[in-house]
Write an enzyme that holds these catalytic residues in place. Structure first.
Site, PDB file in Angstrom:
ATOM      1  N   ASP A   1       0.811  -1.219   0.000  1.00 35.51           N
ATOM      2  CA  ASP A   1       0.000   0.000   0.000  1.00 35.51           C
ATOM      3  C   ASP A   1       0.842   1.267   0.000  1.00 35.51           C
ATOM      4  O   ASP A   1       2.049   1.243   0.281  1.00 35.51           O
ATOM      5  CB  ASP A   1      -0.917   0.015   1.226  1.00 35.51           C
ATOM      6  CG  ASP A   1      -2.237  -0.692   0.969  1.00 35.51           C
ATOM      7  OD1 ASP A   1      -2.466  -1.143  -0.164  1.00 35.51           O
ATOM      8  OD2 ASP A   1      -3.041  -0.791   1.921  1.00 35.51           O
TER       9      ASP A   1
ATOM     10  N   LYS B   1      -3.426   3.315  -2.564  1.00 34.07           N
ATOM     11  CA  LYS B   1      -4.598   4.177  -2.697  1.00 34.07           C
ATOM     12  C   LYS B   1      -4.245   5.499  -2.023  1.00 34.07           C
ATOM     13  O   LYS B   1      -4.361   5.637  -0.803  1.00 34.07           O
ATOM     14  CB  LYS B   1      -5.814   3.542  -2.030  1.00 34.07           C
ATOM     15  CG  LYS B   1      -6.194   2.204  -2.627  1.00 34.07           C
ATOM     16  CD  LYS B   1      -7.363   1.578  -1.892  1.00 34.07           C
ATOM     17  CE  LYS B   1      -7.705   0.222  -2.486  1.00 34.07           C
ATOM     18  NZ  LYS B   1      -8.821  -0.434  -1.796  1.00 34.07           N
TER      19      LYS B   1
ATOM     20  N   MET C   1      -9.212   9.202   8.219  1.00 32.33           N
ATOM     21  CA  MET C   1      -9.605   9.720   6.904  1.00 32.33           C
ATOM     22  C   MET C   1     -10.597  10.883   7.019  1.00 32.33           C
ATOM     23  O   MET C   1     -11.584  10.954   6.292  1.00 32.33           O
ATOM     24  CB  MET C   1     -10.197   8.592   6.051  1.00 32.33           C
ATOM     25  CG  MET C   1      -9.224   7.458   5.801  1.00 32.33           C
ATOM     26  SD  MET C   1      -9.975   6.006   5.014  1.00 32.33           S
ATOM     27  CE  MET C   1     -10.948   5.333   6.387  1.00 32.33           C
TER      28      MET C   1
END
Length: 251
Positions: free
Chosen positions: A39, A61, A173
């Protein structure tokens, strides 16, 4: 016949950044990996642990940016699991805490692939490196971990339930939702609760910005804070100051 734990797909948590915080089990699996699907948020130094002939494939991502689709990642898991012994899916933090790791476990199992989960230290646990405990006697008896951005892009409604308790609230997030987060607290007349934004918590370039929750957006601008970062809200943000004051009085 091989021991099943010696082969298969390993869904591995890389922890909050510092390679020394890898679990021993994760370290051992990386030492014998044939393929690593890694990642955006993992520390690239971890990739130096793998054998020289290990195939490294970036499937990151980037927050609010370009990304490799989950479907493509599933395809890669299926493809390589049929060709090599050890496939490592290396994720930042813990794969089962807003990491979609369980989706990959379910996908592997549905296709008859032997799959193993190796936990990692979550980024919220790394708040301790900034002097912020998640719980502390007399201040917080529980923790809410909330996603700041749901699949549809909205802020989780769970935040409105979390603020009704005295729990520490940790938001993942959420850096593009600072104004909305602050508004939820202001509407509940809790705008003066202490808050912290923490980036690279376990690394030398750690960045910490503290403020009242109502001032999250302006404090982030002043402090040059960007994403990815976690947001911690609650009395524990000032736990160090409270304890220092208490100890001074006691002496």
């Amino acid at each position: 016949m091989k021991n099943l734990a010696d082969s298969g797909v390993f869904i591995v948590g890389g922890g909050p950044g510092d390679p020394d915080l890898l679990t021993l089990k994760a370290y051992k699996v990386l030492l014998r990996a044939n393929v690593v699907l890694y990642d955006h948020l993992i520390n690239k130094k971890m990739l130096g642990l793998v054998p020289k002939d290990c195939k490294l494939i970036y499937v990151g991502k980037e927050p609010y940016g370009e990304y490799v689709s989950q479907e493509k990642i599933h395809d890669l898991i299926l493809h390589y699991s049929r060709r090599v012994d050890v496939v490592v899916r290396l994720k930042g933090g813990d794969p089962f805490i807003f990491g979609r790791g369980f989706e990959e476990v379910c996908f592997a199992e549905q296709h008859g692939i032997q799959v193993h989960y190796i936990p990692g230290i979550s980024s919220m646990q790394a708040s301790g490196f900034s002097g912020i405990p998640l719980t502390h006697r007399g201040l917080s008896e529980s923790v809410w971990a909330i996603t700041g951005t749901k699949k549809d892009g909205s802020l989780s409604e769970d935040l409105r339930y979390a603020i009704k308790s005295a729990a520490t609230v940790v938001i993942y997030m959420g850096m593009k939702k600072l104004a909305q987060i602050a508004q939820v607290y202001v509407e509940a007349h809790l705008g003066n609760l202490p808050a912290a934004m923490i980036q690279h918590a376990s690394l030398p370039q750690q960045k910490l910005v503290t403020c009242d929750v109502k001032d999250l957006e302006s404090a982030a601008v002043r402090g040059g804070m960007s994403h990815p970062a976690i947001i911690v809200i609650g009395a524990v943000v000032r736990a160090r100051d409270i304890m220092t004051s208490f100890l001074m009085k006691a002496s």
